[in-house]
Structures are given as C-alpha cells and as structure tokens.
Scaffold this active site. Structure first.
Site, short mmCIF file in Angstrom:
data_model
loop_
_atom_site.label_atom_id
_atom_site.label_comp_id
_atom_site.label_asym_id
_atom_site.label_seq_id
_atom_site.Cartn_x
_atom_site.Cartn_y
_atom_site.Cartn_z
N ARG A 78 -5.72 2.35 8.70
CA ARG A 78 -4.55 2.84 9.60
C ARG A 78 -4.60 4.43 9.70
O ARG A 78 -4.56 5.07 8.73
CB ARG A 78 -3.46 2.41 8.96
CG ARG A 78 -2.10 3.02 9.91
CD ARG A 78 -0.73 2.64 9.25
NE ARG A 78 0.25 3.43 9.78
CZ ARG A 78 1.13 4.20 9.28
NH1 ARG A 78 1.36 4.08 7.93
NH2 ARG A 78 1.99 4.75 10.16
N HIS A 122 2.57 10.00 14.70
CA HIS A 122 2.78 10.58 13.12
C HIS A 122 3.31 11.96 13.04
O HIS A 122 2.46 12.74 12.28
CB HIS A 122 1.60 10.07 12.27
CG HIS A 122 2.04 9.71 10.90
ND1 HIS A 122 1.53 8.90 10.24
CD2 HIS A 122 2.58 10.70 10.06
CE1 HIS A 122 1.93 8.94 8.98
NE2 HIS A 122 2.70 10.09 8.62
N GLU A 168 7.80 6.00 10.98
CA GLU A 168 9.17 6.47 10.41
C GLU A 168 10.15 7.25 11.13
O GLU A 168 10.01 8.69 11.02
CB GLU A 168 8.72 7.39 8.89
CG GLU A 168 7.79 6.55 7.88
CD GLU A 168 7.50 7.12 6.86
OE1 GLU A 168 7.38 6.65 6.02
OE2 GLU A 168 7.84 8.42 6.66
N ASN A 297 7.14 1.25 5.49
CA ASN A 297 6.59 2.14 4.69
C ASN A 297 7.63 2.08 3.21
O ASN A 297 8.70 2.31 3.57
CB ASN A 297 6.51 3.41 5.20
CG ASN A 297 5.43 3.51 6.10
OD1 ASN A 297 4.63 2.67 6.41
ND2 ASN A 297 5.36 4.89 6.90
N TYR A 299 8.55 3.41 -0.72
CA TYR A 299 7.97 4.25 -2.11
C TYR A 299 8.91 4.14 -3.08
O TYR A 299 8.31 4.46 -4.25
CB TYR A 299 7.90 5.62 -1.51
CG TYR A 299 6.94 5.99 -0.50
CD1 TYR A 299 5.71 6.46 -1.13
CD2 TYR A 299 6.94 5.93 0.81
CE1 TYR A 299 4.54 6.42 -0.38
CE2 TYR A 299 5.83 6.20 1.59
CZ TYR A 299 4.68 6.54 1.04
OH TYR A 299 3.65 6.66 1.82
N GLU A 370 2.40 1.66 4.40
CA GLU A 370 2.34 2.62 3.57
C GLU A 370 3.10 2.32 2.09
O GLU A 370 4.27 1.83 2.17
CB GLU A 370 2.99 4.27 3.99
CG GLU A 370 2.31 4.75 4.96
CD GLU A 370 2.81 5.88 5.17
OE1 GLU A 370 3.54 6.60 4.31
OE2 GLU A 370 2.81 6.37 6.57
#
Length: 462
Positions: A78, A122, A168, A297, A299, A370
């Site tokens: 990606r 992005h 995002e 994504n 985290y 991600e």
C-alpha cells in the site's frame, strides 16, 4: 517453533507507506509543492526542523525497495500517490514525469508478484489548492479531488485493482484544522467539522467517478481508510459506558456512519448542532454505500470516562479529538507498556474494535491498512534486534485472529511501515519501520521484525 496462529487461506499480507514520508524528490522532475513542503519550512512546526525533502529517497530507489518487498514475500504493498507530483498546481496541467514514476513503480511491483494498493490522498495536498480553494475547507476541493482521482484511474487503473480514496480523514480534520499540529496548521474548534464534511464528499465523488466510468471495465474495488483507537469504559457505570461509545462515535462513526448508514451519528448532531454541516439528499445518496471494503488503521487503546462534571486536559497525540465536544476523559492503565509515541500496547482493544465495527456496520470486509509501533531502534553490528516490535505484532495479530474466529470478516493486514521514515511533526525521531534506514547513507537494513514477518507471510501464521 510450533505454529499456533493461522489465518484464512486468501488472507492478504502487506506493508504500507505514504508518498511524503518516503519519496523525497520534493522538487524533482516538475513536482509542485504540497502543504507539507510548506509546513516543514515554518520554524518550530516539525521536530529538529526535519523535512521530507529527501526522506528515504524512494523516488530514486524504488527498485531497491521493491526488491526488499519481494524478499519479504509481501503479497501487497500500500502506497500513496503524491497529488502535486501528478498535478503541480493541483488542477490543470499534468506532469508526465510524475505519471511515469508511478507507472514504473506499479510495473515493478507487478513483476515482483506484489499487488499494488493505492491511496489517492495521504495528506500532501497541493499547496496551490490551500491558497486558491482554502484546502479542505473550500467547496471547490470536492471537484478538484474527483478530477485528480479520474487522472489516476485513467493512468493506472488498467493494472491497479485496489484503491483507497482518503487516508485518515479524522487526522486531516482534527490535527490539520483543529489542533493545528499537522499541515496546514490551522487551529479552530469548528473548522474540523467542515473539513471532515468536504473530505467525505470528495471521497464519495471520486468513488462515483470510478464506479460510473472505470470499475466495470477495470474490475477493481475502492474504499476509504479511517483510523480509530479503541475506547474502553473506565468503569462499568452507565455514564462511562456511554462516554466510551460517544468517543468511538466522534472518532470513527463520524466518517463511517455516513457511508454505512447515510448520515452522521445522532450524538454528534445533538452535541454540535449547526456546527456540524448537513448533507443534501443527493449528497447522502452519493455517500451511502461508497466503500467496497472497510479500511481501518489501528494503533492503541485508552480508557474513557464521563467528563460531564470534571473535564481534564488531554494530549493532542492522545487522539481524543475535540474533547470539549464529547465530555470524555481519556487515560491509560499504568500497567500498559508504551511505544515511543507513548501509545499503549493493548492487543485486546484491537479485537474489541473489530467486533464493534462488525456489529455496527453489518460485518463488512475489513482490511487493516495500518498497524504498527515506534521504538528507539539501534543498529548494532549491522543488525537491528527489534524484539519489542515482534512482540507487538504477535499480540495484535493474535487479537485479529481471535476477531476472525468470532466471525469478524477481516481479509487483510498491512504493517506500518515498510521503512523508517518521516513521521510528520515528529520528523525522523520516531521509527515505525520493519526496515532500518541509515542516516546519511539511507542504506536499508531489514530488522529482526522483517525476518519474522517474512516467516508469518510464508506460513500464513506462526
């Protein structure tokens, strides 16, 4: 080691990067300036005055990097396209050298047996559009993005079958137009909601272009990637449970509900009133159903507590959004290990978030686009023993496997990131890569985690 984790047969294993973070070549071959080129020039905005001018020099070293991916056995890669590399002024004249670069990268990937996944946006908006259209605050940005997307579909869609419109939107809106710590650096309690509104409309318009003109012939799929951390109620009290749900709605449902349900979450409308823009019936129709998959994504995890009576100041990097609008206090457990970003390592939060998405949005196909961690990796004797990162990945992949076993439709996983790179306002101080990039020489040194990941891909588990 005995294999104790396995994934569905067609599970897609990949890694991810973005243009501004790795390419460099910031003025090479006719590329125009982006808002991040400009932001990095402002003293004090980026750690140590770092810039993406050279970054990992992927623009000149992409063949070496694709060889690295092939060595890892990546099934998919990606990456994002730099809008100002294709359209230096954001619109109008096309820079053929930019088209040529991405054509060469795509061809190199396909020759190596690696599936390209392209992110159209992005964060590196052409600076011209920030000046002329007020960036994501201007109504004209929707058509400008659709025109740029059309150029990409036309130029690359014969070979590229996986498209992500926007990466995002929450970060673009909150960190770019709310807290101002990311480009374009605007601080406002209200503008993030306008930016978010235009991001959703731009996404949907690009999808409409793809579906009407290209999808049937090219046979690809298109979606959006949103980011979200899990919010666990601090206590079992109804107030804290409501606070955790509210925090998730202001984070992920802000952008996912219009796509899957046709409008913003009711709690946002109740709390924001006129500060939250409204969609016309035609816009709602265009946005609803505008994603072939759910890009996520993820985290970290935080506890959420009701803050109606006692609001506490939070860190912008704590990913709280505009906390005054939510009445939510966020915290982490002292028992949780932290990454270099001070983000807590909580694998079970990933499982819970995946289950929340499946329940709320009728179990769509999910790609984790991600997931990763920053640690202070050191090169010693030509090697990087990033054992903490391997433990992180084992924990999170284990949680993803549990989510799949519970019925959640997760179809792929992309590690962030292939390379240590420019980590936005943190500059080069944070290392997320499974490949070490030596300062100065920019030599690539695969870390222990790269070798570990190659084994996971080869065995479809570990």
């Amino acid at each position: 080691m005995a294999k104790n984790k396995s994934f569905p047969d067609n599970f897609l294993w990949g890694s991810a990067t973005s243009a501004y973070q790795i390419e460099g070549g910031h003025l090479s071959d006719g590329k125009g300036p982006s808002i991040w080129d400009v932001f990095c020039m402002i003293p004090g905005k980026v750690h140590a005055g770092d810039t993406g001018n050279i970054a990992c020099d992927h623009y000149h070293r992409f063949r070496e990097d694709v060889a690295l991916m092939k060595q890892l056995g990546l099934k998919a890669y990606r990456f994002s396209i730099s809008w100002p590399r294709l359209l230096p002024a954001g619109r109008g004249a096309v820079n053929q050298a930019g088209i040529d670069f991405y054509n060469a990268l795509i061809d190199e990937l396909l020759q190596a047996g690696i599936e390209p996944w392209i992110t159209l946006y992005h964060w590196d908006l052409p600076a011209a559009l920030e000046f002329e259209l007020h960036g994501w605050l201007g109504e004209g940005i929707v058509d400008a993005f659709a025109e740029y997307a059309d150029l990409c579909f036309r130029s690359f869609g014969d070979r590229v079958k996986n498209w992500i419109t926007i990466n995002e939107a929450w970060v673009v809106a909150i960190l770019g137009y709310g807290h101002g710590v990311f480009a374009p650096g605007i601080q406002s309690p209200d503008l993030p909601y306008l930016a978010g509104h235009n991001l959703l409309k731009a996404h949907a318009k690009a999808v409409q272009v793809y579906r009407q003109t290209y999808q049937a012939q090219q046979g690809g799929k298109i979606g959006i990637t949103n980011n979200c951390d899990w919010r666990e109620p601090l206590t079992n009290s109804p107030a804290d449970q409501a606070a955790a749900e509210r925090a998730l709605e202001f984070f992920l449902a802000w952008f996912a509900d219009p796509i899957y349900k046709g409008d913003y979450p009711a709690v946002m409308r109740e709390r924001l009133g006129e500060r939250l823009p409204s969609f016309t019936p035609a816009e709602k129709e265009m946005i609803q159903g505008s994603s072939d998959f759910f890009g996520l994504n993820h985290y970290t995890t935080m506890y959420a507590a009701d803050a109606s009576e006692n609001s506490e100041a939070g860190s912008v990097y704590g990913n709280g959004g505009l906390s005054a609008d939510q009445d939510v206090n966020l915290s982490v457990s002292p028992d949780w290990a932290l990454t270099d970003m001070q983000w807590a390592i909580v694998p079970w939060g990933c499982r819970k978030l995946l289950q929340w998405i499946a329940n709320r949005y009728d179990n769509p196909p999910i790609y984790i686009t991600e997931n990763g961690c920053a640690f202070d990796d050191q090169l010693q004797d030509g090697k990087v023993a990033d054992l903490e990162r391997i433990a992180f990945f084992e924990g999170y992949l284990g949680a993803i496997e549990e989510a799949i076993a519970s019925g959640v439709n997760v179809e792929g996983y992309f590690i962030w990131s292939l390379l240590d790179n420019f980590e936005w306002a943190s500059g080069y101080s944070k290392k997320f890569g499974i490949t070490f990039v030596e300062e100065g020489t920019l030599q690539r040194v695969p870390k222990a985690s790269a070798e570990w990941y190659a084994g996971v891909i080869a065995g479809n588990g570990w």
